[in-house]
Design a protein around this motif. Sequence first.
Motif, short mmCIF file in Angstrom:
data_model
loop_
_atom_site.label_atom_id
_atom_site.label_comp_id
_atom_site.label_asym_id
_atom_site.label_seq_id
_atom_site.Cartn_x
_atom_site.Cartn_y
_atom_site.Cartn_z
N ALA A 146 -1.02 -7.98 -59.93
CA ALA A 146 -0.68 -9.22 -59.24
C ALA A 146 -0.20 -10.28 -60.22
O ALA A 146 0.72 -11.05 -59.92
CB ALA A 146 -1.88 -9.73 -58.45
N LEU A 147 -0.80 -10.34 -61.40
CA LEU A 147 -0.41 -11.33 -62.40
C LEU A 147 1.03 -11.13 -62.87
O LEU A 147 1.70 -12.09 -63.27
CB LEU A 147 -1.35 -11.28 -63.61
CG LEU A 147 -2.70 -11.98 -63.46
CD1 LEU A 147 -3.56 -11.74 -64.70
CD2 LEU A 147 -2.52 -13.48 -63.24
N TYR A 161 -6.43 -20.02 -58.62
CA TYR A 161 -6.13 -20.35 -57.22
C TYR A 161 -4.87 -19.63 -56.75
O TYR A 161 -4.83 -19.07 -55.65
CB TYR A 161 -5.96 -21.86 -57.07
CG TYR A 161 -5.44 -22.29 -55.71
CD1 TYR A 161 -6.29 -22.35 -54.61
CD2 TYR A 161 -4.09 -22.60 -55.53
CE1 TYR A 161 -5.82 -22.72 -53.36
CE2 TYR A 161 -3.60 -22.97 -54.28
CZ TYR A 161 -4.47 -23.03 -53.21
OH TYR A 161 -4.00 -23.40 -51.97
N GLN A 162 -3.83 -19.63 -57.58
CA GLN A 162 -2.58 -18.97 -57.21
C GLN A 162 -2.78 -17.46 -57.08
O GLN A 162 -2.19 -16.83 -56.20
CB GLN A 162 -1.50 -19.27 -58.26
CG GLN A 162 -0.99 -20.70 -58.23
CD GLN A 162 -0.11 -21.01 -59.42
OE1 GLN A 162 -0.37 -20.57 -60.54
NE2 GLN A 162 0.96 -21.77 -59.19
N ALA A 170 -5.59 -15.97 -56.17
CA ALA A 170 -6.31 -15.74 -54.91
C ALA A 170 -5.35 -15.84 -53.72
O ALA A 170 -5.44 -15.05 -52.77
CB ALA A 170 -7.45 -16.76 -54.76
N LYS A 171 -4.42 -16.78 -53.78
CA LYS A 171 -3.44 -16.93 -52.71
C LYS A 171 -2.51 -15.73 -52.65
O LYS A 171 -2.17 -15.24 -51.57
CB LYS A 171 -2.63 -18.22 -52.93
CG LYS A 171 -1.71 -18.57 -51.79
CD LYS A 171 -1.03 -19.91 -52.03
CE LYS A 171 -0.09 -20.26 -50.88
NZ LYS A 171 0.60 -21.55 -51.11
N ALA A 172 -2.09 -15.23 -53.82
CA ALA A 172 -1.21 -14.06 -53.87
C ALA A 172 -1.92 -12.84 -53.28
O ALA A 172 -1.32 -12.04 -52.56
CB ALA A 172 -0.79 -13.77 -55.31
N PHE A 173 -3.21 -12.71 -53.58
CA PHE A 173 -3.98 -11.61 -53.01
C PHE A 173 -4.03 -11.74 -51.50
O PHE A 173 -3.83 -10.77 -50.78
CB PHE A 173 -5.41 -11.62 -53.58
CG PHE A 173 -5.63 -10.57 -54.62
CD1 PHE A 173 -5.05 -10.68 -55.87
CD2 PHE A 173 -6.42 -9.48 -54.35
CE1 PHE A 173 -5.25 -9.71 -56.83
CE2 PHE A 173 -6.63 -8.49 -55.30
CZ PHE A 173 -6.05 -8.61 -56.55
N ASP A 174 -4.31 -12.94 -51.02
CA ASP A 174 -4.47 -13.14 -49.58
C ASP A 174 -3.18 -12.84 -48.82
O ASP A 174 -3.20 -12.30 -47.72
CB ASP A 174 -4.90 -14.60 -49.32
CG ASP A 174 -5.22 -14.86 -47.86
OD1 ASP A 174 -6.01 -14.10 -47.28
OD2 ASP A 174 -4.66 -15.81 -47.31
N ILE A 175 -2.05 -13.15 -49.43
CA ILE A 175 -0.77 -12.98 -48.75
C ILE A 175 -0.24 -11.55 -48.85
O ILE A 175 0.24 -10.99 -47.88
CB ILE A 175 0.28 -13.96 -49.32
CG1 ILE A 175 -0.10 -15.40 -48.97
CG2 ILE A 175 1.67 -13.65 -48.79
CD1 ILE A 175 0.79 -16.45 -49.59
N GLY A 176 -0.31 -10.96 -50.04
CA GLY A 176 0.34 -9.68 -50.23
C GLY A 176 -0.57 -8.54 -50.63
O GLY A 176 -0.66 -7.52 -49.97
N VAL A 177 -1.31 -8.73 -51.73
CA VAL A 177 -2.10 -7.64 -52.29
C VAL A 177 -3.21 -7.19 -51.35
O VAL A 177 -3.59 -6.02 -51.34
CB VAL A 177 -2.70 -8.07 -53.66
CG1 VAL A 177 -3.51 -6.94 -54.28
CG2 VAL A 177 -1.59 -8.50 -54.61
#
Length: 201
Positions: free
Chosen positions: A10-11, A31-32, A34-41
């Motif tokens: 993700a990073l 924070y970013q 966590a947001k990336a995980f929530d949306i895609g990963v």
Amino acid sequence: MALRHAVLAALLEGDGSGGDGSGSGGEYSGYQLAKAFDIGVANFWHALPQQLYAELTKLEKEGLVAGRQVVQETRPNKRLFRVTEAGLAELEAFAATPSKPSFIRDDLLVKVQAADCVDTGPLIEQLEERASVAEAKIELFGKLLRKMRGELDEAEFLRRGERIGPYLTCLRGLALEQENKEWGLRVAAVLRERRAAHAER
């Protein structure tokens, strides 16, 4: 697979805000990330924000990610993380490791398995709710896919898009949710029809 590999992958998609060009991929704050995980990963690896923050700390101690402090005048300071060369080597080794077959573990399927012996009213509601959630995810994945490919159509993007990995995982998520929606509605309809027929007897 360990959470660390999902975090490292993700990073690599970090937007690089404030980056200095060093390291691999872009940068994300906690924070970013966590947001990336929530949306895609999250469509293939679920993790709570506190788990991600803890994993970032471990990865930094092991030298697989590097963090730097960013001073902000109007907001609290933040740390940005990027994957190091050691982190890339860890992902390289992980990618070369054979993957185990996936499997389904779903409490809703256990309930459907017992449908002949339980009141199906609540089960029908849960199936329709599952289909509704899937519909929302289908819309989200559609937006993400359109954003990633920009002005290109899908065939062209798949041939020459810059970062194809996240697009392909989103396609998998989209297919899964489309199947969830179709299955949920079909099973709910079957159970509703059988329930009505039984009531007429």
